[in-house]
Every structure is written in C-alpha cells, then in structure tokens.
Motif scaffolding. Structure first.
Motif, PDB file in Angstrom:
ATOM      1  N   GLU A  81      -4.756  -6.997 -15.757  1.00 22.69           N
ATOM      2  CA  GLU A  81      -5.548  -5.791 -16.384  1.00 22.69           C
ATOM      3  C   GLU A  81      -6.210  -5.387 -15.548  1.00 22.69           C
ATOM      4  O   GLU A  81      -6.515  -4.165 -15.072  1.00 22.69           O
ATOM      5  N   LYS A  82      -7.282  -6.289 -14.768  1.00 19.53           N
ATOM      6  CA  LYS A  82      -8.409  -5.675 -14.212  1.00 19.53           C
ATOM      7  C   LYS A  82      -8.023  -5.194 -12.862  1.00 19.53           C
ATOM      8  O   LYS A  82      -8.535  -4.237 -12.457  1.00 19.53           O
ATOM      9  N   THR A  83      -7.060  -5.813 -12.298  1.00 13.41           N
ATOM     10  CA  THR A  83      -6.456  -5.476 -11.013  1.00 13.41           C
ATOM     11  C   THR A  83      -5.785  -4.002 -11.153  1.00 13.41           C
ATOM     12  O   THR A  83      -5.987  -3.083 -10.429  1.00 13.41           O
ATOM     13  N   THR A  84      -5.256  -3.842 -12.443  1.00 11.17           N
ATOM     14  CA  THR A  84      -4.516  -2.549 -12.681  1.00 11.17           C
ATOM     15  C   THR A  84      -5.559  -1.440 -12.627  1.00 11.17           C
ATOM     16  O   THR A  84      -5.487  -0.289 -12.172  1.00 11.17           O
ATOM     17  N   ARG A  85      -6.662  -1.957 -13.481  1.00 13.83           N
ATOM     18  CA  ARG A  85      -7.729  -0.959 -13.801  1.00 13.83           C
ATOM     19  C   ARG A  85      -8.556  -0.437 -12.391  1.00 13.83           C
ATOM     20  O   ARG A  85      -8.825   0.642 -12.459  1.00 13.83           O
ATOM     21  N   LEU A  86      -8.610  -1.343 -11.809  1.00 12.89           N
ATOM     22  CA  LEU A  86      -9.283  -1.308 -10.335  1.00 12.89           C
ATOM     23  C   LEU A  86      -8.499  -0.315  -9.236  1.00 12.89           C
ATOM     24  O   LEU A  86      -8.954   0.496  -8.964  1.00 12.89           O
ATOM     25  N   ARG A  87      -7.339  -0.673  -9.267  1.00 14.86           N
ATOM     26  CA  ARG A  87      -6.257   0.253  -8.796  1.00 14.86           C
ATOM     27  C   ARG A  87      -6.272   1.884  -9.065  1.00 14.86           C
ATOM     28  O   ARG A  87      -6.322   2.471  -8.288  1.00 14.86           O
ATOM     29  N   GLU A  88      -6.542   2.015 -10.579  1.00 12.87           N
ATOM     30  CA  GLU A  88      -6.461   3.201 -11.015  1.00 12.87           C
ATOM     31  C   GLU A  88      -7.744   3.904 -10.667  1.00 12.87           C
ATOM     32  O   GLU A  88      -7.788   5.059 -10.218  1.00 12.87           O
ATOM     33  N   GLU A  89      -9.020   3.098 -10.793  1.00 10.64           N
ATOM     34  CA  GLU A  89     -10.197   3.596 -10.396  1.00 10.64           C
ATOM     35  C   GLU A  89     -10.368   3.972  -8.731  1.00 10.64           C
ATOM     36  O   GLU A  89     -10.935   4.865  -8.379  1.00 10.64           O
ATOM     37  N   CYS A  90      -9.652   3.096  -7.911  1.00  7.41           N
ATOM     38  CA  CYS A  90      -9.563   3.369  -6.884  1.00  7.41           C
ATOM     39  C   CYS A  90      -8.868   4.742  -6.368  1.00  7.41           C
ATOM     40  O   CYS A  90      -9.105   5.550  -5.244  1.00  7.41           O
ATOM     41  N   ALA A  91      -7.699   4.802  -7.124  1.00  5.60           N
ATOM     42  CA  ALA A  91      -6.934   5.990  -6.897  1.00  5.60           C
ATOM     43  C   ALA A  91      -7.928   7.392  -7.241  1.00  5.60           C
ATOM     44  O   ALA A  91      -7.633   8.421  -6.323  1.00  5.60           O
ATOM     45  N   VAL A  92      -8.680   7.263  -8.280  1.00  2.00           N
ATOM     46  CA  VAL A  92      -9.462   8.130  -8.571  1.00  2.00           C
ATOM     47  C   VAL A  92     -10.558   8.490  -7.354  1.00  2.00           C
ATOM     48  O   VAL A  92     -10.800   9.624  -7.194  1.00  2.00           O
ATOM     49  N   ILE A  93     -11.131   7.469  -6.736  1.00  2.00           N
ATOM     50  CA  ILE A  93     -12.047   7.660  -5.951  1.00  2.00           C
ATOM     51  C   ILE A  93     -11.336   8.341  -4.668  1.00  2.00           C
ATOM     52  O   ILE A  93     -11.783   9.156  -4.085  1.00  2.00           O
TER      53      ILE A  93
END
Length: 300
Positions: free
Chosen positions: A14-26
C-alpha cells in the motif's frame, strides 16, 4: 507469524502504491512547470524586446526635444549651450513648446495655431535677454524670438470672451496646460484662438461673424482672423513638436505597463521560477512537502 508477515507485506505494498501515485503527481507537476517555464521565457523575451524598442524610441524623442530637432539653427545653438553647461544657462528656460502641454486629440490644432511660436525661447528676465542677444550678435546663427518671464503683464494680455455655440469646442487655452514659468504669457499665446471639429464649422462661424479671432480645426486647418487660411500637417514627428510630446507620454505609460507585466510573469528578474500555491495545492503528502518552496532555474 505468517499472518503478521502477510500484513506487513500488504502494508508495504500500500505504501509503495501510494508513493508511486505521489511520484506520478510530482512528475506531472514538474512537466507543467517545464511547459510554463518555456512559455514564460518566450513571453518574457518578447516583453524585454518590446521594452528595449520602446525605451529606444523614448530616448530618441527626448534627444529631439533636448536638441530642438526641427527648429532653426539659432535655437539649436542656444539649446546646445544649455546642454553643455546647464548651470551657466539656468536662466534659459527652454522653448515655448517645452512649456506647453497639449491634451491628446488637440495636437494638430496646437501645431497650426502655435507653429510660429513653438520654437521661441523663454528666458528668466531681461538680463538673460541681453545674454542671448549677445550670443546671437557674435555667432550670426540666425534670428530668435524671445519671451521673458518678467515682462508678462495683465495690462497687455488679451483674454478671449466665451463663445456660446455648440460647434465651438472651446478656446485653445482650455486644452493647453501652461508651465508656471510661462503662465504670465498664457493669455498672449493662446488668446482669441478657438477650436472646432471641422472646416465647414470654421467657415460657417466666420460667415456668421460669431467669432473674433482665429478658428482652428482638430485636423489642424486654420482660418485666421485676417482671412488667411492654413492647411496640411506634416507626418514627420521631427516637425510636429506637440505630437512628439504625446508620443513621449504614450511611450512612458507603455514602458511602465511592460515593466509590470515582466514583474508578474512566472520568471522573475533572476530567471527563477518559484512553485506557486496552486501547484502546491495539487500535491498531497510527500508531493506537497516536496513542492513547498520548490525553486527551479529557468535554464535547467
């Protein structure tokens, strides 16, 4: 133990998925920044080019004014002496055109009505009259007409009486502001000159004998009280001293407007782009914290 390990793996996923989503936002925000940087640089370069061009035009007009461009050589000679040694020639106040400020739209009327006076010199007092006379006598550069600030007298001033007619826009003095150093001569310079819209109005008013004085149109055509008529206006701004003043004011306003636009663009004077609140709001969690205070260099 196996269950605990499974929960740990799920939590990490879940953390990895969230980080990937945040990286996509960045990445998206960085892409937007890059687009805006490129666009802002193009816009800024265009604005700076426009600013440089308008400043050059303004400098040209100011130089023409200082040199007395379009005036006879005798006037230019005296203005050159003032430029070379301002303190020694402090009593030479300038030309009549320097000390009159015409409202926009009435420049052509002023050019015609005041053409014979525009290059007259204005001096402080009789002492300066003699100083200018001495220079002209020695250098033989031509004639000059002078106005002395201390010779203005209400007894000799001719103030025009109001004309009540819808075709008359007003006396020329209503549309010309006089510098305080020339105020005593304002009535003499502008007396008995009336402004109308068209040549047909000028002819009709003259035939009806409703005006005693010169009648000038907004196009610069003039019907003099003597019956003499003046037509035409030069397109050369060197010759149009009051038109030059209007252009100078216009350029000054446009230059300030461009400076404000340059200040408001996303690229600041140092070439940096600062993350805006709008971009910060688009991120969340890690993205929001990373974007806080984020600064890019426009060249990167």
């Amino acid at each position: 133990a196996v269950e605990a390990a499974r929960e740990a793996i799920l939590s990490q996923h879940e953390k990895t998925t969230r980080l990937r989503e945040e990286c996509a936002v960045i990445e998206k925000i960085c892409s937007e920044f890059e687009d805006k940087i490129n666009f802002s640089k193009e816009q800024t370069d265009k604005l700076r080019e426009d600013l440089a061009r308008k400043k050059a035009e303004l400098d040209m007009f100011n130089q023409w004014k200082a040199e007395g461009a379009g005036f006879q050589r005798s006037v230019q000679t005296m203005l050159a002496k003032r430029r070379q040694d301002p303190s020694a020639w402090a009593g030479l106040l300038g030309t009549v055109s320097d000390l009159l400020h015409v409202e926009p739209g009435y420049e052509a009327a002023a050019e015609t009505a005041l053409s014979a006076l525009a290059e007259d010199l204005v001096v402080e007092n009789g002492e300066w009259v003699e100083k200018v006379r001495g220079v002209l006598a020695g250098e033989k550069t031509g004639r000059i007409s002078l106005w002395s600030k201390d010779t203005a007298s209400a007894a000799y001033s001719r103030a025009a009486s109001p004309v009540q007619d819808a075709r008359v826009l007003g006396a020329l003095r209503d549309f010309v502001k006089t510098d305080a150093r020339l105020a005593g001569h304002a009535a003499d310079l502008l007396a008995e000159t009336w402004v109308v819209r068209t040549w047909e109005d000028a002819l009709a008013l003259a035939r009806e004998n409703k005006i005693q004085g010169d009648i000038v149109t907004l196009q610069g055509e003039c019907l003099h009280a003597s019956g003499r008529m003046t037509f035409g206006l030069s397109s050369d701004l060197v010759q149009r001293v009051f038109g030059r003043e209007t252009e100078t004011r216009r350029l000054a306003v446009e230059i300030e407007a461009i400076k404000e636009l340059l200040h408001d663009t996303i690229v600041d004077k140092g070439g940096f782009v600062v993350a805006t609140e709008e971009h910060k709001a688009k991120g969340a969690g890690l993205a929001g914290s990373l974007l806080t205070g984020l600064v890019f260099h426009a060249a990167d």
